[in-house]
Every structure is written in structure tokens, then in C-alpha cells.
Design a protein around this motif. Structure first.
Motif, PDB file in Angstrom:
ATOM      1  N   GLN A 229     -26.235  45.359 -60.537  1.00  0.00           N
ATOM      2  CA  GLN A 229     -25.617  45.203 -59.027  1.00  0.00           C
ATOM      3  C   GLN A 229     -23.973  46.066 -59.553  1.00  0.00           C
ATOM      4  OE1 GLN A 229     -26.384  44.535 -56.017  1.00  0.00           O
ATOM      5  NE2 GLN A 229     -28.430  44.391 -56.772  1.00  0.00           N
ATOM      6  N   ARG A 230     -23.547  46.830 -58.539  1.00  0.00           N
ATOM      7  CA  ARG A 230     -22.188  47.288 -58.759  1.00  0.00           C
ATOM      8  C   ARG A 230     -21.172  46.576 -57.888  1.00  0.00           C
ATOM      9  NH1 ARG A 230     -23.305  53.769 -58.320  1.00  0.00           N
ATOM     10  NH2 ARG A 230     -24.661  54.197 -60.015  1.00  0.00           N
ATOM     11  N   TYR A 231     -19.827  46.321 -58.417  1.00  0.00           N
ATOM     12  CA  TYR A 231     -19.064  45.550 -57.747  1.00  0.00           C
ATOM     13  C   TYR A 231     -17.649  46.404 -57.877  1.00  0.00           C
ATOM     14  CZ  TYR A 231     -22.201  41.637 -58.824  1.00  0.00           C
ATOM     15  OH  TYR A 231     -23.304  41.092 -58.632  1.00  0.00           O
ATOM     16  N   ALA A 232     -17.245  46.693 -56.966  1.00  0.00           N
ATOM     17  CA  ALA A 232     -15.963  47.539 -56.689  1.00  0.00           C
ATOM     18  C   ALA A 232     -14.784  46.876 -57.135  1.00  0.00           C
ATOM     19  CB  ALA A 232     -15.933  48.381 -55.524  1.00  0.00           C
ATOM     20  N   MET A 233     -13.756  47.514 -57.393  1.00  0.00           N
ATOM     21  CA  MET A 233     -12.371  46.755 -57.746  1.00  0.00           C
ATOM     22  C   MET A 233     -11.621  46.954 -56.532  1.00  0.00           C
ATOM     23  SD  MET A 233     -13.452  45.796 -60.739  1.00  0.00           S
ATOM     24  CE  MET A 233     -11.781  44.843 -61.262  1.00  0.00           C
ATOM     25  N   GLU A 234     -10.513  46.209 -56.048  1.00  0.00           N
ATOM     26  CA  GLU A 234      -9.766  46.102 -55.090  1.00  0.00           C
ATOM     27  C   GLU A 234      -8.647  47.049 -55.505  1.00  0.00           C
ATOM     28  OE1 GLU A 234      -8.291  42.709 -53.528  1.00  0.00           O
ATOM     29  OE2 GLU A 234     -10.199  41.803 -53.074  1.00  0.00           O
ATOM     30  N   GLU A 235      -8.169  47.935 -54.321  1.00  0.00           N
ATOM     31  CA  GLU A 235      -6.878  48.769 -54.835  1.00  0.00           C
ATOM     32  C   GLU A 235      -5.645  48.067 -54.759  1.00  0.00           C
ATOM     33  OE1 GLU A 235      -7.165  52.756 -53.009  1.00  0.00           O
ATOM     34  OE2 GLU A 235      -9.138  53.111 -53.978  1.00  0.00           O
ATOM     35  N   PRO A 236      -4.698  48.340 -55.414  1.00  0.00           N
ATOM     36  CA  PRO A 236      -4.618  49.000 -56.336  1.00  0.00           C
ATOM     37  C   PRO A 236      -5.313  48.361 -57.658  1.00  0.00           C
ATOM     38  CG  PRO A 236      -2.509  48.026 -55.774  1.00  0.00           C
ATOM     39  CD  PRO A 236      -3.344  47.713 -54.730  1.00  0.00           C
ATOM     40  N   PHE A 237      -5.573  49.079 -58.589  1.00  0.00           N
ATOM     41  CA  PHE A 237      -6.229  48.518 -59.731  1.00  0.00           C
ATOM     42  C   PHE A 237      -5.525  49.168 -61.065  1.00  0.00           C
ATOM     43  CE2 PHE A 237      -9.395  48.606 -63.323  1.00  0.00           C
ATOM     44  CZ  PHE A 237      -9.469  47.184 -63.503  1.00  0.00           C
ATOM     45  N   LEU A 238      -4.819  48.314 -61.571  1.00  0.00           N
ATOM     46  CA  LEU A 238      -3.836  48.655 -62.983  1.00  0.00           C
ATOM     47  C   LEU A 238      -4.295  48.117 -64.123  1.00  0.00           C
ATOM     48  CD1 LEU A 238      -1.839  50.600 -64.008  1.00  0.00           C
ATOM     49  CD2 LEU A 238       0.018  49.164 -63.098  1.00  0.00           C
ATOM     50  N   VAL A 239      -4.815  48.415 -65.121  1.00  0.00           N
ATOM     51  CA  VAL A 239      -4.857  47.815 -66.280  1.00  0.00           C
ATOM     52  C   VAL A 239      -3.614  48.081 -67.255  1.00  0.00           C
ATOM     53  CG1 VAL A 239      -6.349  47.631 -68.436  1.00  0.00           C
ATOM     54  CG2 VAL A 239      -7.453  47.707 -66.440  1.00  0.00           C
ATOM     55  N   ILE A 240      -3.002  47.086 -67.644  1.00  0.00           N
ATOM     56  CA  ILE A 240      -1.654  47.177 -68.541  1.00  0.00           C
ATOM     57  C   ILE A 240      -2.150  46.648 -69.997  1.00  0.00           C
ATOM     58  CG2 ILE A 240       0.706  46.661 -68.794  1.00  0.00           C
ATOM     59  CD1 ILE A 240       0.949  46.582 -65.864  1.00  0.00           C
TER      60      ILE A 240
END
Length: 328
Positions: A147-158
Motif C-alpha cells: 500500500q502507498r501512503y502519500a505525505m502531506e505538503e509541505p514535506f521537509l526532512v531536516i
């Protein structure tokens, strides 16, 4: 409304609203985080360019505070993951949990599902856990059990890491480093800024209490500005200039590994976002020069000889930039 703004921006009308809103956001973050103005500018550039950021600095230079403040100022969901040697991929992306009432397994999302995700001391987790970030950083989605689960925008990895303490750390894979838009080296604050920090703590001021609502940027406005950044114009000669810079890294005798095509895309998008932050709908060579070091410094690998000589990656990038004629 969003389409009208984009059309106006493309037609090169006044962008004062954009500059005003982003300057307010910058001021609001600067009220909380002292002495890291360039870092804040690059973080705002990254969020407009939809790219991730690797922060490298010694303990105590406000890496965590900066990420948390940014999330608060854009009304985003902040999530923090402390990377450790025993961290498992399921601790990052989530796992299936058995629901006794329905007699089925249900996917429970991990802490990576957020808008601003701080992966603290990212180089302390083993390769298996690092690999769990590959898909979500590149495709903004998690695939689990088909199953694919989309990320909410904005999505920023620090991601944060300590340049000094290397005991118990693992080198980040090149494939993961290439997924970070920027690597930002945090310096110590200037004397006056550090004095402000001391005064703030002497007065027992909680940094979160310094955040003012009037400086926040709404999610709707941020979305509009991110769309505007995509519409920034790039002349053919500047596109060629970016390509020449990237390809020159692959021919440099100082480098064992040059920049990938993804690095060229990152340099283009970062230049467009930085131009947008300046209120322009076109990029200049100065925009490219401003972002090229944080875009490239973590993607290139020096030759063993240069490492033994104690060469600095930023100096090598400067050498490459100076070797190519700047378009006029």
C-alpha cells in the motif's frame, strides 16, 4: 486565485506581497533563533524548492530549535526522530498493528509522517534504517505491505549531525546524501547574537513564547509561494551555465566523485527558489553562486590525495566556479 497569482508572476508584475510575507516570516524566526540568518534563508529556500536539508554543526548552535520554530511559523506538523544505533525502519515509517476488534492488521503511521521532520543525529542509525528514508525523501510516499501512503505538503526532512564526535556513527550512503537539497554548515553566532541568547536565558524566556502570530505564514500562502517558485524564468544561457558547472565537477582532478544529474536539478530549483525569495521572477548568476556550495558540498567526494592535504570542499567548488565563464 492561485492560478491568477501564477499568471501575474509569469507576466513579471509587482511581487511585493511575496517579499513582504516572507520577510515577516524571516523576522519572526530570527526573533527566536539568534545568529543563524543565513541558515534560516537557506531553509526558506529549501521549503520553496521542495527540498530536504542536512544541518551539520556542533552541539548547542540551535539546530533543533531552528527546525521546531520553522514548523511552528508555517503552522506545520513537527515531528522529531532521535536516530540511534538500535533504531529500526518501523520506528521511522510505521508498522502494521493487529486490531483484535476487527481481526485485521492496521497500518500505524510512524513519526516520518509530518510537515517538518527532524531526524536528529541522522548518522547514528545503521544502513538498514537509513534506507527506510530513501523512498519517502525522493517520492514523498511510503510503500508498506503493497500500500502507498502519500505525505502531506509541505514535506521537509531536516537531518542533523555533529562534525566532531564520530564514535558510534555510520557514514550516510551517497544515495541518501544526494537526496538532500542542501548541506548547511552551522557556525557559531556572532558576539552580539550570542549576547542576546545569554540575556534571553537570564530572563528565563522560553523560546516558544517569543513566537508571534503576526509573523506566521499560512499554509495556503506557503502553497502559493511554492507554486510561484516553480514559475521563475531561466534563460537558456543560465541553464547551460548550470549544466557546465555540474559537468565540470566530473572532470575535476580534485574529485573522485562528481555531481549527478539530480544535483543539476537541485541547483536549478534552489536558484529559482532563492530568486523568488528576492522578489524576482528570473534567476541571475548571483543566485546560482549563492546556493551552489550548500547544493554541492555533500554530493562530491575528494580524491584521497586532496583529503590527505586537508583540502576544503568549498574551496574546490570555488575553483570550479571560477573556471567557467559567467554568462552576461
Amino acid at each position: 486565485m492561485e492560478e491568477n497569482i501564477i499568471n501575474k508572476f509569469t507576466n513579471r508584475i509587482d511581487t511585493s506581497e511575496l517579499v513582504h510575507e516572507l520577510n515577516k516570516l524571516r523576522e519572526g524566526i530570527n526573533n527566536v533563533v539568534k545568529g543563524q540568518q543565513k541558515t534560516i534563508d537557506l531553509l526558506l529556500t529549501a521549503i520553496l524548492a521542495d527540498g530536504h536539508v542536512l544541518l551539520e554543526g556542533v552541539p548547542g548552535v540551535a539546530k533543533t530549535l531552528t527546525a521546531k520554530t520553522l514548523a511552528t511559523m508555517i503552522d506545520g506538523k513537527y515531528s522529531r526522530i532521535q536516530f540511534t544505533p538500535d533504531l529500526m525502519p518501523s520506528d521511522v515509517i510505521g508498522t502494521n498493528i493487529f486490531n483484535a476488534s476487527t481481526n485485521t492488521f492496521e497500518y500505524r503511521k510512524g513519526p516520518v509522517f509530518g510537515n517538518i521532520v527532524l531526524t536528529d543525529e541522522i548518522n547514528r542509525a545503521p544502513a538498514k534504517t537509513q534506507a527506510s528514508l530513501f523512498e519517502v525523501m525522493e517520492e514523498r510516499q511510503i510503500t508498506y505491505d503493497g500500500q502507498r501512503y502519500a505525505m502531506e505538503e509541505p514535506f521537509l526532512v531536516i537531518g542533523t549531525q555533529n562534525p566532531v564526535e564520530q564514535e558510534g556513527t555510520y557514514p550516510l550512503p551517497e544515495a541518501q546524501l544526494d537526496r538532500f537539497l542542501f548541506k548547511i554548515d552551522l557556525e557559531y553566532p556572532e558576539e552580539q547574537d550570542e549576547l542576546e541568547v545569554l540575556k534571553m536565558h537570564h530572563q528565563h524566556q522560553n523560546p516558544s513564547n517569543l513566537i508571534q502570530e503576526e509573523f506566521k505564514l499560512s499554509p495556503a500562502k506557503l502553497k502559493e509561494f511554492r507554486e510561484l517558485a516553480k514559475k521563475v524564468m531561466v534563460k537558456e544561457d543560465l541553464m547551460t551555465y548550470i549544466l557546465q558547472l555540474i559537468r565540470r565537477t566530473r572532470m575535476s582532478s580534485d574529485l573522485y566523485l562528481g555531481a549527478s544529474p539530480r544535483a543539476g536539478v537541485a541547483l536549478l530549483n534552489a536558484s529559482k527558489a532563492w530568486a523568488c525569495l528576492q522578489g524576482r521572477d528570473f534567476i541571475t548568476p548571483d543566485d546560482i553562486a549563492y546556493v551552489i556550495k550548500p547544493v554541492l558540498r555533500h554530493r562530491l567526494i575528494m580524491t584521497a590525495e586532496k583529503e590527505m592535504e586537508g583540502e576544503n570542499m568549498d574551496r574546490i567548488i570555488d575553483k570550479i566556479v571560477h573556471s567557467i565563464e559567467v554568462p552576461r
